[in-house]
Scaffold this motif. Sequence first.
Motif, PDB file in Angstrom:
ATOM      1  N   LYS A   9      14.993 -34.598   7.166  1.00  0.00           N
ATOM      2  CA  LYS A   9      15.164 -35.716   6.490  1.00  0.00           C
ATOM      3  C   LYS A   9      14.014 -36.353   5.982  1.00  0.00           C
ATOM      4  O   LYS A   9      12.890 -36.181   6.605  1.00  0.00           O
ATOM      5  CB  LYS A   9      15.600 -36.531   7.717  1.00  0.00           C
ATOM      6  CG  LYS A   9      16.839 -36.165   8.554  1.00  0.00           C
ATOM      7  CD  LYS A   9      17.229 -36.889   9.785  1.00  0.00           C
ATOM      8  CE  LYS A   9      18.355 -36.156  10.390  1.00  0.00           C
ATOM      9  NZ  LYS A   9      18.799 -37.176  11.595  1.00  0.00           N
ATOM     10  N   ARG A  11      12.334 -39.814   3.818  1.00  0.00           N
ATOM     11  CA  ARG A  11      12.470 -41.357   3.218  1.00  0.00           C
ATOM     12  C   ARG A  11      11.812 -41.469   1.840  1.00  0.00           C
ATOM     13  O   ARG A  11      10.692 -40.949   1.766  1.00  0.00           O
ATOM     14  CB  ARG A  11      12.296 -42.372   3.907  1.00  0.00           C
ATOM     15  CG  ARG A  11      13.237 -42.650   5.097  1.00  0.00           C
ATOM     16  CD  ARG A  11      12.753 -43.755   5.927  1.00  0.00           C
ATOM     17  NE  ARG A  11      12.410 -42.821   7.243  1.00  0.00           N
ATOM     18  CZ  ARG A  11      11.595 -43.628   8.042  1.00  0.00           C
ATOM     19  NH1 ARG A  11      11.162 -44.961   7.933  1.00  0.00           N
ATOM     20  NH2 ARG A  11      11.187 -43.017   9.145  1.00  0.00           N
ATOM     21  N   VAL A  27      19.991 -30.139  -3.147  1.00  0.00           N
ATOM     22  CA  VAL A  27      20.531 -31.542  -2.903  1.00  0.00           C
ATOM     23  C   VAL A  27      20.888 -32.319  -4.097  1.00  0.00           C
ATOM     24  O   VAL A  27      20.302 -31.820  -5.321  1.00  0.00           O
ATOM     25  CB  VAL A  27      19.582 -32.706  -2.063  1.00  0.00           C
ATOM     26  CG1 VAL A  27      18.274 -32.625  -2.777  1.00  0.00           C
ATOM     27  CG2 VAL A  27      19.885 -33.752  -1.774  1.00  0.00           C
ATOM     28  N   ILE A  30      19.272 -38.079  -6.434  1.00  0.00           N
ATOM     29  CA  ILE A  30      18.791 -39.085  -5.449  1.00  0.00           C
ATOM     30  C   ILE A  30      18.172 -40.053  -6.090  1.00  0.00           C
ATOM     31  O   ILE A  30      17.226 -40.070  -7.102  1.00  0.00           O
ATOM     32  CB  ILE A  30      17.515 -38.381  -4.377  1.00  0.00           C
ATOM     33  CG1 ILE A  30      18.178 -37.098  -3.713  1.00  0.00           C
ATOM     34  CG2 ILE A  30      16.970 -39.405  -3.340  1.00  0.00           C
ATOM     35  CD1 ILE A  30      16.981 -36.190  -3.049  1.00  0.00           C
ATOM     36  N   THR A  38      15.215 -45.059   0.270  1.00  0.00           N
ATOM     37  CA  THR A  38      16.322 -44.167   0.241  1.00  0.00           C
ATOM     38  C   THR A  38      16.248 -43.205   1.398  1.00  0.00           C
ATOM     39  O   THR A  38      14.975 -42.436   1.209  1.00  0.00           O
ATOM     40  CB  THR A  38      16.396 -43.394  -1.251  1.00  0.00           C
ATOM     41  OG1 THR A  38      16.575 -44.576  -2.009  1.00  0.00           O
ATOM     42  CG2 THR A  38      17.556 -42.562  -1.271  1.00  0.00           C
ATOM     43  N   LYS A  39      17.172 -42.846   2.241  1.00  0.00           N
ATOM     44  CA  LYS A  39      17.019 -41.698   3.153  1.00  0.00           C
ATOM     45  C   LYS A  39      17.998 -40.652   2.761  1.00  0.00           C
ATOM     46  O   LYS A  39      19.088 -40.836   1.878  1.00  0.00           O
ATOM     47  CB  LYS A  39      17.768 -41.974   4.499  1.00  0.00           C
ATOM     48  CG  LYS A  39      16.981 -43.374   4.987  1.00  0.00           C
ATOM     49  CD  LYS A  39      17.600 -43.873   6.491  1.00  0.00           C
ATOM     50  CE  LYS A  39      16.662 -44.926   6.914  1.00  0.00           C
ATOM     51  NZ  LYS A  39      17.462 -45.567   8.156  1.00  0.00           N
ATOM     52  N   GLN A  40      17.533 -39.515   2.794  1.00  0.00           N
ATOM     53  CA  GLN A  40      18.175 -38.230   2.460  1.00  0.00           C
ATOM     54  C   GLN A  40      17.730 -36.955   3.401  1.00  0.00           C
ATOM     55  O   GLN A  40      16.868 -37.130   4.008  1.00  0.00           O
ATOM     56  CB  GLN A  40      17.502 -38.014   0.865  1.00  0.00           C
ATOM     57  CG  GLN A  40      18.431 -36.854   0.027  1.00  0.00           C
ATOM     58  CD  GLN A  40      19.795 -37.130  -0.237  1.00  0.00           C
ATOM     59  OE1 GLN A  40      20.091 -38.140  -0.817  1.00  0.00           O
ATOM     60  NE2 GLN A  40      20.653 -36.229   0.270  1.00  0.00           N
TER      61      GLN A  40
END
Length: 89
Positions: A9, A11, A27, A30, A38-40
Amino acid sequence: MVPVGTPVKFRLTSTSVVNDFLVPQLVGMIDVMPGMRTKQALVADKAGTYIGFSADYSGAGLSWMHFQTKAVSAAHPSSTVHRQKSSIS
């Protein structure tokens, strides 16, 4: 560098420009915007090097911004990190 099979995870934020980037094999797109976090998360299913890139033209040179995400075996990450640091020195 990320461990294979382990969710990672992170940010992201920007101080000046709106940007979108992606690592197609890991992924999707984004979005990163000034003043917002932004969290991913991502999971690499197999070891390898994955190419990522900027998907926006939001400033000089950003369309050429490429990077690599290296997925390494979770069983041997410290030796891989040591080799990586040695090759940079």
